[in-house]
Design a protein around this motif. Structure first.
Motif, mmCIF file in Angstrom:
data_model
loop_
_atom_site.group_PDB
_atom_site.id
_atom_site.type_symbol
_atom_site.label_atom_id
_atom_site.label_comp_id
_atom_site.label_asym_id
_atom_site.label_seq_id
_atom_site.Cartn_x
_atom_site.Cartn_y
_atom_site.Cartn_z
ATOM 1 N N ARG A 75 -6.071 -8.453 3.517
ATOM 2 C CA ARG A 75 -5.761 -9.698 4.217
ATOM 3 C C ARG A 75 -5.725 -10.852 3.214
ATOM 4 N NH1 ARG A 75 -4.613 -6.120 7.268
ATOM 5 N NH2 ARG A 75 -4.806 -6.266 9.534
ATOM 6 N N ASP A 76 -4.720 -10.813 2.375
ATOM 7 C CA ASP A 76 -4.547 -11.836 1.348
ATOM 8 C C ASP A 76 -3.207 -12.523 1.561
ATOM 9 O OD1 ASP A 76 -2.741 -9.909 0.583
ATOM 10 O OD2 ASP A 76 -3.693 -9.464 -1.345
ATOM 11 N N VAL A 98 4.083 -11.136 4.871
ATOM 12 C CA VAL A 98 4.654 -10.041 5.661
ATOM 13 C C VAL A 98 4.501 -10.345 7.153
ATOM 14 C CG1 VAL A 98 4.476 -7.597 6.279
ATOM 15 C CG2 VAL A 98 4.254 -8.296 3.889
ATOM 16 N N HIS A 99 3.293 -10.719 7.555
ATOM 17 C CA HIS A 99 3.013 -10.988 8.959
ATOM 18 C C HIS A 99 3.830 -12.181 9.466
ATOM 19 C CE1 HIS A 99 0.697 -10.624 12.601
ATOM 20 N NE2 HIS A 99 0.260 -11.870 12.520
ATOM 21 N N MET A 146 2.484 1.805 3.418
ATOM 22 C CA MET A 146 3.600 0.909 3.709
ATOM 23 C C MET A 146 4.861 1.364 2.994
ATOM 24 S SD MET A 146 1.755 -2.813 3.480
ATOM 25 C CE MET A 146 3.270 -3.734 3.764
ATOM 26 N N ASN A 199 4.683 -1.459 10.896
ATOM 27 C CA ASN A 199 3.748 -2.505 11.311
ATOM 28 C C ASN A 199 2.315 -1.977 11.351
ATOM 29 O OD1 ASN A 199 5.708 -4.488 11.577
ATOM 30 N ND2 ASN A 199 6.098 -4.033 13.722
ATOM 31 N N ALA A 259 1.031 -1.623 7.769
ATOM 32 C CA ALA A 259 0.663 -2.929 7.211
ATOM 33 C C ALA A 259 -0.642 -3.439 7.822
ATOM 34 C CB ALA A 259 1.791 -3.935 7.457
ATOM 35 N N ALA A 260 -0.773 -3.304 9.134
ATOM 36 C CA ALA A 260 -1.965 -3.815 9.817
ATOM 37 C C ALA A 260 -3.223 -3.056 9.414
ATOM 38 C CB ALA A 260 -1.774 -3.757 11.326
ATOM 39 N N MET A 301 -3.242 -3.022 4.572
ATOM 40 C CA MET A 301 -2.973 -4.091 3.614
ATOM 41 C C MET A 301 -4.138 -5.072 3.549
ATOM 42 S SD MET A 301 0.533 -6.329 3.346
ATOM 43 C CE MET A 301 1.070 -6.952 1.746
ATOM 44 N N THR A 304 0.845 -1.186 0.000
ATOM 45 C CA THR A 304 0.000 0.000 0.000
ATOM 46 C C THR A 304 0.888 1.245 0.000
ATOM 47 O OG1 THR A 304 -0.097 0.196 2.413
ATOM 48 C CG2 THR A 304 -1.722 -1.246 1.352
ATOM 49 N N TRP A 323 -0.238 -10.219 2.643
ATOM 50 C CA TRP A 323 -0.257 -9.872 4.064
ATOM 51 C C TRP A 323 0.259 -11.025 4.918
ATOM 52 C CZ3 TRP A 323 -0.575 -7.187 8.399
ATOM 53 C CH2 TRP A 323 -1.048 -7.816 9.547
#
Length: 317
Positions: free
Chosen positions: A159-160, A166-167, A111, A150, A153-154, A157, A108, A163
């Motif tokens: 939730r695919d 990264v997580h 990010m 973080n 991203a949280a 982003m 994104t 993500w």
């Protein structure tokens, strides 16, 4: 998702988290060396703080190749800025930004800006970041930038699969860091040096390094005790940086990745499930009776094994 894209996202998460974790460890060493100086502690004891951080960061072998002795100034520069150290804060920020740039379209805007702005500011701060009067502020800045990434991203982003990688990288790195920080202070938690004012200050510094000092009081409503500090950082799921919490999210991410890749499971899921089961059923009394250092060494090695399994199944090719 192409394996090279997954690889870049995974390592972007790991490197960003590593930079923040290294800043946390350096803050502990700074706090303890400052306390030792105020108490008139021996120079050897002050240097032990920096040596233990070198070991915890896995940076001692490289340091020894370029330095004949451990000094506070040399360790600080090696861990913070030295380009010859691939795990220095500066090198981690460079690597995180490089991995993010390689998959720019998968990130994104928030990010990418968090990564790129951190990289640009790092280049400006580097010449004086290790100076004694600027180092505390620099370490605070590094932690804040890791939080910013973080949070971006949280909050932004999808939730695919992207993500999840990264997580996964962030959580695996965080679990490794918690185990290494604990191991670097195992004497203050379960060894012959676990009593006295200096040990008490080490427990405090360790909890501060994972932002858990107030959380300890909230959970336990008692004074700091080494067994409870170790318990909180290993088996209490309420703490986001505890081993059981981190590995729970590692397993969750791996299950999500398996579903997103048509049920492609293997050693990563098996190892992660074994680690999580061991942690969830673990009793701190048993761990301390076995020996905290030996237990943490096994945990660190298992974490390395898990990382290699993830690399082999999902990121190579």
């Amino acid at each position: 998702m192409l394996s090279r894209t997954a690889d870049s996202l995974f390592w972007m998460g790991r490197y960003t988290e590593r930079a923040g974790n290294l800043a946390r460890g350096m803050q502990v060493a700074l706090r303890m060396s400052g306390l030792g100086s105020s108490l008139g502690g021996p120079e050897e004891g002050l240097l032990n703080e920096w040596h233990s951080l070198l070991v915890a960061a896995g940076a001692e072998p490289g340091y020894r190749e370029h330095h004949a002795a451990v000094t506070a100034e040399a360790v600080i520069r090696w861990l913070a800025l030295d380009a010859r150290n691939p795990s220095s804060i500066a090198a981690c920020i460079e690597a995180a930004r490089g991995n993010g740039r390689a998959v720019r379209t998968a990130l994104t805007v928030d990010m990418w800006e968090a990564l790129n702005d951190t990289w640009r500011e790092m280049r400006l701060l580097a010449p004086t970041a290790a100076d004694a009067d600027r180092l505390p502020g620099f370490l605070d800045w590094v932690r804040a930038r890791a939080h910013l990434f973080n949070g971006a991203a949280a909050d932004t982003m999808l939730r695919d699969e992207g993500w999840l990688f990264v997580h996964l990288g962030v959580m695996l790195e965080r679990a490794d860091n918690t185990a290494r920080l604990l191991d670097s202070k195992h004497d203050a938690l379960a060894g012959p040096g676990s009593e006295g004012a200096v040990a008490y200050a080490q427990w405090q510094a360790l909890l501060r390094s994972v932002s858990a000092l107030r959380s300890f009081q909230w959970l336990y409503h008692t004074r700091l005790r080494p067994g409870l500090v170790a318990e909180m950082l290993v088996v209490r799921p309420e703490l986001p940086r505890s081993l059981v919490s981190c590995h729970g999210r590692v397993l969750h991410a791996l299950e999500g990745i398996a579903e997103a890749t048509g049920g492609r499971r293997g050693d990563p899921q098996r190892i992660a499930a074994e680690i999580q089961d061991r942690l969830a059923k673990g009793r701190m009394e048993d761990i301390l009776a076995r020996g905290l250092h030996d237990w943490l060494t096994a945990q660190i090695n298992r974490n390395i094994e898990l990382g290699r399994a993830i690399q082999a199944l999902y990121l190579s090719g």
